[in-house]
Design a protein around this motif. Sequence first.
Motif, PDB file in Angstrom:
ATOM      1  N   LEU A 106       0.824  -1.208   0.000  1.00 61.30           N
ATOM      2  CA  LEU A 106       0.000   0.000   0.000  1.00 61.30           C
ATOM      3  C   LEU A 106       0.856   1.255   0.000  1.00 61.30           C
ATOM      4  CD1 LEU A 106      -2.914   0.959   0.002  1.00 61.30           C
ATOM      5  CD2 LEU A 106      -2.865   0.956   2.489  1.00 61.30           C
ATOM      6  N   HIS A 107       2.057   1.174   0.567  1.00 58.97           N
ATOM      7  CA  HIS A 107       2.936   2.333   0.535  1.00 58.97           C
ATOM      8  C   HIS A 107       3.359   2.656  -0.892  1.00 58.97           C
ATOM      9  CE1 HIS A 107       6.884   4.488   1.202  1.00 58.97           C
ATOM     10  NE2 HIS A 107       6.029   5.231   1.856  1.00 58.97           N
ATOM     11  N   ALA A 108       3.586   1.621  -1.707  1.00 59.73           N
ATOM     12  CA  ALA A 108       3.906   1.847  -3.119  1.00 59.73           C
ATOM     13  C   ALA A 108       2.722   2.484  -3.838  1.00 59.73           C
ATOM     14  CB  ALA A 108       4.296   0.531  -3.788  1.00 59.73           C
ATOM     15  N   VAL A 109       1.510   2.080  -3.487  1.00 59.07           N
ATOM     16  CA  VAL A 109       0.311   2.691  -4.065  1.00 59.07           C
ATOM     17  C   VAL A 109       0.253   4.172  -3.697  1.00 59.07           C
ATOM     18  CG1 VAL A 109      -2.222   2.730  -3.955  1.00 59.07           C
ATOM     19  CG2 VAL A 109      -1.013   0.547  -4.169  1.00 59.07           C
ATOM     20  N   THR A 169      -0.405   9.943   3.344  1.00 61.62           N
ATOM     21  CA  THR A 169       0.108   9.025   4.343  1.00 61.62           C
ATOM     22  C   THR A 169      -0.740   7.772   4.309  1.00 61.62           C
ATOM     23  OG1 THR A 169       0.780   8.797   6.666  1.00 61.62           O
ATOM     24  CG2 THR A 169      -1.307   9.893   6.257  1.00 61.62           C
ATOM     25  N   LEU A 170      -0.403   6.809   5.167  1.00 58.21           N
ATOM     26  CA  LEU A 170      -1.209   5.624   5.377  1.00 58.21           C
ATOM     27  C   LEU A 170      -1.842   5.717   6.751  1.00 58.21           C
ATOM     28  CD1 LEU A 170       1.198   2.859   4.009  1.00 58.21           C
ATOM     29  CD2 LEU A 170      -0.549   4.164   2.777  1.00 58.21           C
ATOM     30  N   ARG A 171      -3.022   5.152   6.872  1.00 56.47           N
ATOM     31  CA  ARG A 171      -3.673   5.176   8.177  1.00 56.47           C
ATOM     32  C   ARG A 171      -2.776   4.470   9.185  1.00 56.47           C
ATOM     33  NH1 ARG A 171      -8.943   2.090   7.949  1.00 56.47           N
ATOM     34  NH2 ARG A 171      -7.674   0.303   8.551  1.00 56.47           N
ATOM     35  N   PRO A 172      -2.388   5.152  10.271  1.00 53.81           N
ATOM     36  CA  PRO A 172      -1.439   4.548  11.219  1.00 53.81           C
ATOM     37  C   PRO A 172      -2.071   3.404  12.002  1.00 53.81           C
ATOM     38  CG  PRO A 172      -2.236   6.658  12.038  1.00 53.81           C
ATOM     39  CD  PRO A 172      -2.770   6.523  10.641  1.00 53.81           C
ATOM     40  N   HIS A 173      -1.238   2.456  12.411  1.00 55.74           N
ATOM     41  CA  HIS A 173      -1.723   1.362  13.239  1.00 55.74           C
ATOM     42  C   HIS A 173      -2.114   1.878  14.626  1.00 55.74           C
ATOM     43  CE1 HIS A 173      -0.565  -1.513  10.202  1.00 55.74           C
ATOM     44  NE2 HIS A 173       0.673  -1.071  10.213  1.00 55.74           N
ATOM     45  N   ASP A 174      -1.390   2.892  15.101  1.00 56.80           N
ATOM     46  CA  ASP A 174      -1.679   3.476  16.412  1.00 56.80           C
ATOM     47  C   ASP A 174      -2.588   4.686  16.219  1.00 56.80           C
ATOM     48  OD1 ASP A 174      -1.776   4.639  18.878  1.00 56.80           O
ATOM     49  OD2 ASP A 174       0.374   4.991  19.071  1.00 56.80           O
ATOM     50  N   PRO A 175      -3.862   4.611  16.632  1.00 55.06           N
ATOM     51  CA  PRO A 175      -4.779   5.738  16.408  1.00 55.06           C
ATOM     52  C   PRO A 175      -4.394   6.993  17.169  1.00 55.06           C
ATOM     53  CG  PRO A 175      -5.778   4.121  17.864  1.00 55.06           C
ATOM     54  CD  PRO A 175      -4.509   3.505  17.338  1.00 55.06           C
ATOM     55  N   TRP A 235       4.210  12.108   3.251  1.00 56.53           N
ATOM     56  CA  TRP A 235       5.040  12.301   2.071  1.00 56.53           C
ATOM     57  C   TRP A 235       4.433  13.374   1.179  1.00 56.53           C
ATOM     58  CZ3 TRP A 235       4.451   7.822   4.633  1.00 56.53           C
ATOM     59  CH2 TRP A 235       5.609   7.074   4.917  1.00 56.53           C
ATOM     60  N   ASP A 236       5.292  14.094   0.437  1.00 57.39           N
ATOM     61  CA  ASP A 236       4.796  15.089  -0.502  1.00 57.39           C
ATOM     62  C   ASP A 236       4.609  14.461  -1.881  1.00 57.39           C
ATOM     63  OD1 ASP A 236       7.304  14.919  -1.682  1.00 57.39           O
ATOM     64  OD2 ASP A 236       7.999  16.862  -0.949  1.00 57.39           O
ATOM     65  N   SER A 237       4.303  15.295  -2.877  1.00 54.36           N
ATOM     66  CA  SER A 237       3.921  14.778  -4.189  1.00 54.36           C
ATOM     67  C   SER A 237       5.079  14.206  -4.997  1.00 54.36           C
ATOM     68  CB  SER A 237       3.235  15.873  -5.008  1.00 54.36           C
ATOM     69  OG  SER A 237       4.094  16.991  -5.176  1.00 54.36           O
ATOM     70  N   VAL A 238       6.322  14.393  -4.533  1.00 54.27           N
ATOM     71  CA  VAL A 238       7.458  13.789  -5.226  1.00 54.27           C
ATOM     72  C   VAL A 238       8.054  12.638  -4.421  1.00 54.27           C
ATOM     73  CG1 VAL A 238       8.011  15.875  -6.518  1.00 54.27           C
ATOM     74  CG2 VAL A 238       9.087  15.483  -4.290  1.00 54.27           C
ATOM     75  N   GLY A 239       7.370  12.251  -3.333  1.00 55.83           N
ATOM     76  CA  GLY A 239       7.806  11.097  -2.565  1.00 55.83           C
ATOM     77  C   GLY A 239       8.778  11.388  -1.452  1.00 55.83           C
ATOM     78  N   THR A 269      -9.135  13.338   1.920  1.00 58.74           N
ATOM     79  CA  THR A 269      -9.844  12.095   1.631  1.00 58.74           C
ATOM     80  C   THR A 269      -9.096  10.919   2.236  1.00 58.74           C
ATOM     81  OG1 THR A 269     -10.825  10.754  -0.141  1.00 58.74           O
ATOM     82  CG2 THR A 269      -8.646  11.702  -0.575  1.00 58.74           C
ATOM     83  N   HIS A 270      -9.818   9.848   2.517  1.00 56.41           N
ATOM     84  CA  HIS A 270      -9.181   8.607   2.965  1.00 56.41           C
ATOM     85  C   HIS A 270     -10.098   7.433   2.614  1.00 56.41           C
ATOM     86  CE1 HIS A 270     -11.972   8.706   6.394  1.00 56.41           C
ATOM     87  NE2 HIS A 270     -11.551   9.948   6.617  1.00 56.41           N
ATOM     88  N   ALA A 271      -9.471   6.316   2.274  1.00 51.51           N
ATOM     89  CA  ALA A 271     -10.206   5.093   1.974  1.00 51.51           C
ATOM     90  C   ALA A 271      -9.245   3.920   1.987  1.00 51.51           C
ATOM     91  CB  ALA A 271     -10.900   5.185   0.605  1.00 51.51           C
ATOM     92  N   ALA A 272      -9.654   2.830   2.630  1.00 55.14           N
ATOM     93  CA  ALA A 272      -8.890   1.591   2.628  1.00 55.14           C
ATOM     94  C   ALA A 272      -7.419   1.817   2.965  1.00 55.14           C
ATOM     95  CB  ALA A 272      -9.035   0.890   1.282  1.00 55.14           C
ATOM     96  N   GLY A 273      -7.178   2.655   3.968  1.00 55.94           N
ATOM     97  CA  GLY A 273      -5.822   2.873   4.459  1.00 55.94           C
ATOM     98  C   GLY A 273      -5.052   3.992   3.808  1.00 55.94           C
ATOM     99  N   LEU A 274      -5.515   4.494   2.666  1.00 55.63           N
ATOM    100  CA  LEU A 274      -4.828   5.580   1.957  1.00 55.63           C
ATOM    101  C   LEU A 274      -5.411   6.915   2.392  1.00 55.63           C
ATOM    102  CD1 LEU A 274      -2.636   5.503  -0.322  1.00 55.63           C
ATOM    103  CD2 LEU A 274      -4.489   6.005  -1.914  1.00 55.63           C
ATOM    104  N   VAL A 275      -4.543   7.896   2.671  1.00 56.08           N
ATOM    105  CA  VAL A 275      -4.965   9.224   3.136  1.00 56.08           C
ATOM    106  C   VAL A 275      -4.269  10.272   2.278  1.00 56.08           C
ATOM    107  CG1 VAL A 275      -5.121  10.791   5.108  1.00 56.08           C
ATOM    108  CG2 VAL A 275      -5.161   8.308   5.479  1.00 56.08           C
ATOM    109  N   LEU A 276      -5.041  11.226   1.732  1.00 50.65           N
ATOM    110  CA  LEU A 276      -4.503  12.264   0.861  1.00 50.65           C
ATOM    111  C   LEU A 276      -5.081  13.616   1.250  1.00 50.65           C
ATOM    112  CD1 LEU A 276      -5.093  10.410  -2.530  1.00 50.65           C
ATOM    113  CD2 LEU A 276      -2.906  10.581  -1.325  1.00 50.65           C
ATOM    114  N   ALA A 277      -4.300  14.682   1.028  1.00 43.72           N
ATOM    115  CA  ALA A 277      -4.783  16.037   1.271  1.00 43.72           C
ATOM    116  C   ALA A 277      -4.167  16.982   0.254  1.00 43.72           C
ATOM    117  CB  ALA A 277      -4.441  16.496   2.686  1.00 43.72           C
TER     118      ALA A 277
END
Length: 236
Positions: free
Chosen positions: A22-25, A46-52, A60-64, A131-139
């Motif tokens: 998912l990080h590659a996604v 980012t990815l939804r963290p395991h620790d809430p 990460w920014d738009s260039v990784g 937005t966020h869905a299935a572990g992926l978070v974007l702003a």
Amino acid sequence: MTPPTPTQTRRGVLPHTFPDPLHAVLLATLRDLGRSLPPGVTLTGTLRPHDPHDPHPPVWDSVGTRLPPLPRTPLHLIPAHAPPRRHAEYRAGRTCAAQALALAGHTGPVPLLPGPHRAPVWPAGFNGSVTHAAGLVLAVAGPQGYQLGIDTEALTPDLHASGLTARDLLTHVLRECAFKATFPARGQPYHPPDFQPAPDSRPGQLAHVHLTGSAPLPVHWTRHGAHVSALTCQPL
């Protein structure tokens, strides 16, 4: 029988952890959508963290590039009885938004409290979308002179089994993206028939969403793994 919407289904079926791919996604999605950013508009993820309760999920920014944590974190206002996953999504989304604002030049406090319609209230002079869905978070964030909208959804096995197709998911994502971008000016509740995406668009290409009573809104979209994501940055 009408298939449930992606949002309705995903809240009940998503696991709490996700595989490393998912990080590659995430990085591929940031890279693709980042190509459409105009000057002054920034994208983070980012990815939804395991620790809430993690106050500094990696962003990460738009260039990784992984960004250093901010000195101040957004306020975390969500009911204590909400499930841990919801806390993690909320915190990750607000953290991404705060990082995007910082990259866009905002230097003041970043409370990003929810407004009357649950969307974040952005600081004066700035606009954005989360937005966020299935572990992926974007702003996305930028000057107030832009209509900014971002959305992501994932075609999970449960959604696929319900009868939802990849094309249905794309239509939903393009509509949500356009709605978020235009809501501050329109102020109208979400009514899907008001947003008609143009057909036959390929990932990475520019799509257009036709709004009732308005000019078509250009939307960039991409697909990686099960996720379909879209971004619009249109000057007012």
